[in-house]
Write an enzyme that holds these catalytic residues in place. Structure first.
Site, PDB file in Angstrom:
ATOM      1  N   THR A   1      97.741  74.426  31.497  1.00  0.00           N
ATOM      2  CA  THR A   1      97.831  75.551  30.549  1.00  0.00           C
ATOM      3  C   THR A   1      96.680  76.552  30.693  1.00  0.00           C
ATOM      4  O   THR A   1      96.795  77.685  30.227  1.00  0.00           O
ATOM      5  CB  THR A   1      97.855  75.039  29.086  1.00  0.00           C
ATOM      6  OG1 THR A   1      96.809  74.087  28.924  1.00  0.00           O
ATOM      7  CG2 THR A   1      99.186  74.434  28.731  1.00  0.00           C
ATOM      8  N   ASP A   2      95.561  76.126  31.307  1.00  0.00           N
ATOM      9  CA  ASP A   2      94.378  77.013  31.356  1.00  0.00           C
ATOM     10  C   ASP A   2      94.679  78.371  31.987  1.00  0.00           C
ATOM     11  O   ASP A   2      94.236  79.403  31.490  1.00  0.00           O
ATOM     12  CB  ASP A   2      93.233  76.339  32.133  1.00  0.00           C
ATOM     13  CG  ASP A   2      92.526  75.269  31.308  1.00  0.00           C
ATOM     14  OD1 ASP A   2      92.855  75.111  30.125  1.00  0.00           O
ATOM     15  OD2 ASP A   2      91.632  74.594  31.869  1.00  0.00           O
ATOM     16  N   THR A  62      97.338  68.888  33.355  1.00  0.00           N
ATOM     17  CA  THR A  62      97.322  67.624  32.598  1.00  0.00           C
ATOM     18  C   THR A  62      98.663  66.907  32.690  1.00  0.00           C
ATOM     19  O   THR A  62      98.722  65.683  32.633  1.00  0.00           O
ATOM     20  CB  THR A  62      96.973  67.913  31.110  1.00  0.00           C
ATOM     21  OG1 THR A  62      95.737  68.622  31.085  1.00  0.00           O
ATOM     22  CG2 THR A  62      96.833  66.650  30.302  1.00  0.00           C
TER      23      THR A  62
HETATM   24  N1  GLU Z   1      92.510  71.753  32.358  1.00  0.00           N
HETATM   25  C1  GLU Z   1      93.905  71.641  32.139  1.00  0.00           C
HETATM   26  C2  GLU Z   1      94.631  72.548  33.155  1.00  0.00           C
HETATM   27  O1  GLU Z   1      94.828  73.699  32.905  1.00  0.00           O
HETATM   28  C3  GLU Z   1      94.242  72.066  30.737  1.00  0.00           C
HETATM   29  C4  GLU Z   1      95.306  71.294  30.064  1.00  0.00           C
HETATM   30  C5  GLU Z   1      96.650  71.452  30.730  1.00  0.00           C
HETATM   31  O2  GLU Z   1      96.889  71.001  31.814  1.00  0.00           O
HETATM   32  O3  GLU Z   1      97.499  72.060  30.148  1.00  0.00           O
HETATM   33  O4  GLU Z   1      94.969  72.104  34.216  1.00  0.00           O
END
Ligand code: GLU
Length: 328
Positions: A89-90, A12
Site C-alpha cells: 500500500t505504501d 505485506t
Molecule cells: N511496507 C508495506 C508495503 O507497501 C506496507 C503495507 C502493505 O503492504 O500494504 O509494501
C-alpha cells in the site's frame, strides 16, 4: 469463467513475520499467495506472473514503467479477460496511477493489497484477493480505468491515496469516495470518474522531483535539484497553491531555465488556483509559467509529469495535459 492474470509485485500481502528479524519480510511466492485463499479458483481461472517480491517502498518509476509494459503485453491477448496486480500500500497509489495513464484498455485492471500479513490475526489478505478476483472478472468493471480494490471498496487510480499508517481501511479517495463496492453476490458500481486521461508514451522521464512546502521554506532543496540535473518538478504548495517568497524565487528561476514545474497543494482535497497575488502567490506563479496540477496529489502529479516528459518536451503540450479540462 473469466481468465484473469495475477501479477505479483510484493507488499505485506506476500509477507511473513520473521521472528529472527522481528519484522515482516517478503516471503510468499505468487503461487503460495493464490493457494492461501481457499476456493478462489471457483470465481475465475487464474494465471500467474511473478513480477517482483518487494516492499513497495522499493518500487521505482522504472519498475512501474516496466510493469505497464508487462500489463500491455498480456492485455492484448484475447484469452486474458482482466488483470490483478498485488502490491504494497505504501506506493500503490503511484503504481495504480501510472498504469491508469499508460495502459488504455477496456478490460478491468485491478490493484489490491493487504495491511496485515497472512499469518497475522485478522489478516485482510484473503478478503482483498477474493474481492479483486470478483472485480477483475466483472463486466461492471470494464471501461472504468485502473481500479484499486481493498476493504470491499472499488476506487479510481487517479483519486485513491493511502490515508492511514496502520488501519486496514487505509485506501480512500478523499473528496470523491469509492466508485463502488464488492458485496458477496454482486460487484456494484455507483459512479464513473469522468476526468480520467491516458498518455501515449514509449518511455518515462524518471528524473522528476517532488518538493513539499512548509512555513518558511527557503527552496534550497530546489537549488539542490537544479544542480543535480532534474528534468522537471512538482511543488506541493500551501493551500490554494501558494509558496513562501524564497521558495517561489527558486521556482521562478527553474521556470526561466525552461523546466516544467507543476503546482499542487499539500491539502488533500480541492484543486489549486491562482487567487493570491503576493510574491509567492499562486497567481504570480501561474502568470510566470507554473503549470496547475489541478486536484492531483503531489506524488500523482510527479508520476504524470514523468509520463508527460516521456512523450514530449513541448511545454504547451505538457501544460495542456495538466490544465486541459479542469481549467479549460
Ligand atoms: N511496507 C508495506 C508495503 O507497501 C506496507 C503495507 C502493505 O503492504 O500494504 O509494501
Amino acid at each position: 469463467m473469466k481468465n484473469i492474470l495475477v501479477i505479483t509485485t510484493g507488499g505485506t500481502i506476500a509477507m511473513k513475520y520473521d521472528p529472527v528479524k522481528d519484522a515482516f519480510v517478503p516471503a510468499k511466492s505468487g503461487k503460495e499467495l493464490l493457494n492461501s485463499v481457499p476456493g478462489i479458483n471457483m470465481f475465475a481461472q487464474l494465471k500467474l506472473v511473478e513480477f517482483s517480491n518487494i516492499d513497495s517502498s522499493e518500487m521505482t518509476p522504472e519498475m512501474m514503467f516496466r510493469l505497464t509494459q508487462t500489463i500491455n503485453q498480456h492485455l492484448v491477448r484475447d484469452e486474458v479477460d482482466g488483470i490483478i496486480v498485488t502490491h504494497g500500500t505504501d506506493t500503490l497509489e503511484e503504481t495504480a496511477y501510472i498504469i491508469d495513464l499508460l495502459v488504455d484498455s477496456e478490460k478491468p485492471i485491478v490493484l489490491t493489497a493487504a495491511m496485515r500479513g497472512f499469518d497475522e490475526l485478522g489478516t485482510d489478505v484473503p478478503t482483498n484477493l477474493l474481492a479483486a478476483v470478483k472485480a477483475a472478472s466483472s463486466d461492471s468493471c470494464r471501461n472504468l480505468g485502473t481500479l484499486v480494490v481493498k476493504n470491499d471498496e472499488i476506487h479510481a487510480a487517479r483519486e485513491v491515496i493511502k490515508t492511514y499508517t496502520s488501519n486496514v481501511a487505509t485506501l480512500e479517495s478523499p473528496g470523491y469516495g469509492p466508485l463502488g463496492i464488492i458485496d458477496p453476490d454482486h460487484v456494484i458500481i455507483f459512479r464513473k470518474s469522468i476526468i480520467r486521461e491516458t498518455i501515449v508514451a514509449k518511455r518515462i522521464e524518471p528524473n522528476v522531483a517532488l518538493y513539499k512546502m512548509s512555513a518558511g521554506n527557503d527552496g534550497s532543496s530546489i537549488d539542490y535539484g537544479l544542480k543535480n540535473n532534474i528534468k522537471g518538478f512538482v511543488i506541493e504548495g500551501l493551500g490554494r497553491g501558494n509558496l513562501p517568497t524564497k521558495a517561489a524565487e527558486k521556482v521562478l528561476r527553474a521556470i526561466n531555465l525552461g523546466l516544467p514545474v507543476v503546482l499542487t497543494s499539500r491539502c488533500f482535497k480541492g484543486r489549486v488556483l491562482g487567487l493570491y497575488g503576493g510574491t509567492g502567490g499562486g497567481k504570480k506563479l501561474h502568470d510566470a509559467g507554473i503549470i496547475y496540477g489541478g486536484d492531483l496529489s503531489g506524488p500523482k502529479a510527479r508520476i504524470k509529469l514523468m509520463c508527460a516528459l516521456g512523450k514530449t518536451s513541448d511545454m504547451l503540450e505538457i501544460k495542456k495535459m495538466f490544465e486541459g479540462g479542469m481549467y479549460g
